[in-house]
Every structure is written in structure tokens, then in C-alpha cells.
Design an enzyme around this catalytic site. Sequence first.
Site, PDB file in Angstrom:
ATOM      1  N   HIS A 220      65.674  44.078 -35.467  1.00 43.19           N
ATOM      2  CA  HIS A 220      66.334  43.294 -34.412  1.00 43.19           C
ATOM      3  C   HIS A 220      66.675  41.866 -34.817  1.00 43.19           C
ATOM      4  CE1 HIS A 220      64.553  46.019 -30.968  1.00 43.19           C
ATOM      5  NE2 HIS A 220      65.097  46.712 -31.965  1.00 43.19           N
TER       6      HIS A 220
ATOM      7  N   ASP B   5      62.629  57.163 -35.935  1.00 49.61           N
ATOM      8  CA  ASP B   5      62.921  55.830 -35.406  1.00 49.61           C
ATOM      9  C   ASP B   5      61.734  54.880 -35.565  1.00 49.61           C
ATOM     10  OD1 ASP B   5      64.394  53.853 -34.120  1.00 49.61           O
ATOM     11  OD2 ASP B   5      63.817  54.503 -32.109  1.00 49.61           O
TER      12      ASP B   5
ATOM     13  N   GLU C 250      69.581  53.604 -26.999  1.00 49.47           N
ATOM     14  CA  GLU C 250      68.124  53.583 -27.030  1.00 49.47           C
ATOM     15  C   GLU C 250      67.592  52.168 -26.877  1.00 49.47           C
ATOM     16  OE1 GLU C 250      64.124  53.171 -28.958  1.00 49.47           O
ATOM     17  OE2 GLU C 250      66.030  52.219 -29.480  1.00 49.47           O
ATOM     18  N   GLU C 251      68.279  51.205 -27.447  1.00 47.98           N
ATOM     19  CA  GLU C 251      67.774  49.839 -27.463  1.00 47.98           C
ATOM     20  C   GLU C 251      67.760  49.192 -26.086  1.00 47.98           C
ATOM     21  OE1 GLU C 251      66.287  48.603 -29.826  1.00 47.98           O
ATOM     22  OE2 GLU C 251      66.978  49.536 -31.691  1.00 47.98           O
TER      23      GLU C 251
ATOM     24  N   ASP D 126      72.870  53.202 -31.488  1.00 50.01           N
ATOM     25  CA  ASP D 126      73.051  51.778 -31.199  1.00 50.01           C
ATOM     26  C   ASP D 126      72.097  50.898 -31.982  1.00 50.01           C
ATOM     27  OD1 ASP D 126      70.951  52.896 -29.567  1.00 50.01           O
ATOM     28  OD2 ASP D 126      70.953  51.059 -28.375  1.00 50.01           O
TER      29      ASP D 126
ATOM     30  N   HIS E  13      69.070  57.280 -32.980  1.00 48.39           N
ATOM     31  CA  HIS E  13      70.004  56.653 -32.029  1.00 48.39           C
ATOM     32  C   HIS E  13      71.115  55.882 -32.730  1.00 48.39           C
ATOM     33  CE1 HIS E  13      68.130  52.560 -32.245  1.00 48.39           C
ATOM     34  NE2 HIS E  13      66.983  53.206 -32.325  1.00 48.39           N
TER      35      HIS E  13
ATOM     36  N   ASP F  41      67.369  50.200 -37.848  1.00 53.83           N
ATOM     37  CA  ASP F  41      66.961  50.720 -36.558  1.00 53.83           C
ATOM     38  C   ASP F  41      68.230  50.993 -35.740  1.00 53.83           C
ATOM     39  OD1 ASP F  41      65.680  51.294 -34.176  1.00 53.83           O
ATOM     40  OD2 ASP F  41      65.064  49.243 -33.768  1.00 53.83           O
TER      41      ASP F  41
END
Length: 406
Positions: free
Chosen positions: A378, A197, A174-175, A79, A77, A140
Site C-alpha cells: 500500500h 493474497d 478487495e481493497e 485492484d 484480486h 498486492d
Amino acid sequence: MTVVDRFLQYVKFDTQSDELTNMTPSTPGQMIFARHLEKELQAMGLKDISLDDNGYLMATLPSNTDRNVPTVGFIAHLDTSPDMSGRHVCPRIVQSYDGEDITLNQAENIILSPTQFPELLDYKGQDLIVTDGTTLLGADDKAGIAEIITAIDYLQQHPEIKHGDIRIAFNPDEEIGQGAHKFDVPLFGADWAYTMDGGAIGELEFENFNAAVAKVTFKGCNVHPGYAKHKMLNSIRVANQFVIMLPRWETPEHTEGYEGFYHLVSIEGSVEETVLTYIIRDHDRDRFERRKKELEHLTRKINNEFPGCASIEIKDQYYNMREKIEPVMHIIDTAIQAMKDAGVTPKVQPIRGGTDGAQLSFKGLPCPNIFAGGLNFHGRYEFVPIPSMEKATQVVVEIARLVAAE
């Protein structure tokens, strides 16, 4: 270009998603990044390259064998998480990590320490990519993107490795749980796929939570507190009564492995109205359904004491992909063998969360999840060991080889 070169280039793009825009992609930076990747794939000579208005980028590395080989896909992904800024990421390589504290930002005294993050010690002696302490890193899932493209480049440079058609896709959002919503599975055309991922090296996941969100609304009645006896109904107090009726040990901070939970994520309230928002999670579908029924039962119980006060709305978000993967377990066997052939010890474990692969599996594309190598996603303490990225790249190559050989 190495996987590290690509990764260090990709993290410069600000692709933080935003669930409040109600657009796809949710932020313009994701489309800017997708167009950059589109040009890179064109320069590599890939076929069937498409980038739609929603930011879904797909391409094909054509088969180099005459055999009838299944088409396998690899997905990552675009994002990064809304939890922390992904703008002006300044990555740094810590060479031959010595097992001590890593100063990420001296001015702000931000330290990445094995005391707080003991998993650091698993990578002693390895080169690590870290942040400057003011942003997340973006492993990520830009590590996954870099690994997929580097693996494709490697296969192009080594035609002696036989493979079938390989489809790759990079999707937005995705997030914020929207990554698979507009993914065109028929256009992608793979027999199965893998999302790159996952986290630490060796992770292989084909089980995830069943997930729902619940909003419980409490209506109160506000009058002057000096004259409130037998008249006032304080919705905040009633909501608090509801909260403590749920089992205190079935929360994220008290669960692990296959244990599910109720997670109170927000309270918005006044005397007149209070709204509780919960997420409900469980790997077992029956227990998942019982959790939803328990919330409905407690709502009725509140209404027995305070008639008409409480209402509940529950919306399913995604389901455990295991039921879609079990009929095609050969794709897990292939991934396990590919890891072993790449010198990686497989660690098959459940995801205590969700993944695009879960939603894609229910859309007809079986799609387990493979490690991309990053840790502490994150946030400012995110890091990725370079050998883990290199091994993930090898795993993609080995899967392509094994599928053709089988």
C-alpha cells in the site's frame, strides 16, 4: 512467460479501487485489466471462462485424471489500494540485494532502507522488484494473479502432474472490502479455495479479525461564546470526553498478535455536531461482542451527563473465518504439506485484518490465505522478492498435485 514477466506486465495496469463511486468494479481500470486477463486465459485454452459485468473473472483448468478429485480454487484480486497511486508504476529489479540502502528515487531522496524496514535483510542475495518511489508496486495482489496463472500454465506444460478440475477467479475491489460481495460461489463451483493474497514467504492464514465499524454522533448547541454560560453544549468537547473514556492501550499502535483494538479513524466536527468513526477488531468473537457493548455503554454514559446528546450506529463488516475452516482442517494440512514440498517453511499466523477469504468462507466457500510474497503493501516502499513469487507458484502446483494424490 515467467511469473516475473507476467507481474511486470500486470503492474502497468492502473487498477486502484475507490470506495466513493458505489460501482462494481469501483474503477474502470479494473475491468480493462480483467479483459486483458480474459484474453490471456482464452489464449491458454482454459475452459468455462466467464467475465461478468461486475468484473469477476473465472476459468477452469480441466482435470487430467480419471479419479474422482475435489475441485480446488485459487483466487486473487484485481485492484490495488486507494492509499497510494497505482498509475504509471515503474518497477525495477534490484539484482542480488546487498543488504544496503536502495535508492528508489534519487531526485526526491526516497530510500528503501533496512534501518526502517529490517525485513529487507531476510532477502539479502535475492533479486527484488521495487518501485520508483512515486507509486505503490501492486504486488498486492498482482503477484497473486501472476503466480496463479503461471502455475496453471506450468500444469498445462506438465501433464504428468495429475490434478482435478482447478477453478481460478480474479475479483475486483478487495481493497475497499467489497471483493466477495458479488462473488458467485455456486458458479465458481469449487469445494474449497485459497486466496493468494498474503505477504512474506511461508505465510498461511486461516484466522482473521472479527470486524465492525461504529459511528458515534454528538449533538451540541451553539450560541455566542460571550453569552454561552449554561447554554452552549460543544459537541467537540463531548466527543473528546468519549474518546478518552476508551482504554488507551487497546489501539492499533499498542497491540499485536491476537490482541484486538478500538481504532478511531476519523473525527468530523463543529460545535453543533461531531461524528467519531471507529473500527472495532478482535479475533475472539466474545471479546468482539463485548467491545461493541462497551461503546454502547459509553454512549449511554455520555447521555446520562448530557441527555440526548449522543447516538451510536454499529455495523458488522466480517467475521473470523476460523470457525468455518476448523471443520475442514484438511485444507490447511494440504497447504502446509504443499509448502514443505516446495521447500518453504510454513508460518501459520492470524491476519490482523480482513480478507476476501473470510467473507467467502461465510458464503460457503472455505478459503484460507496463502502468501504472494510482497512486503510493505500500500505504499512507495512496497517490494517483492522474486524467489518468493517463484515459490508461491510452486505451492499452487503442489496443492493441485496433492489434492489429486489424496
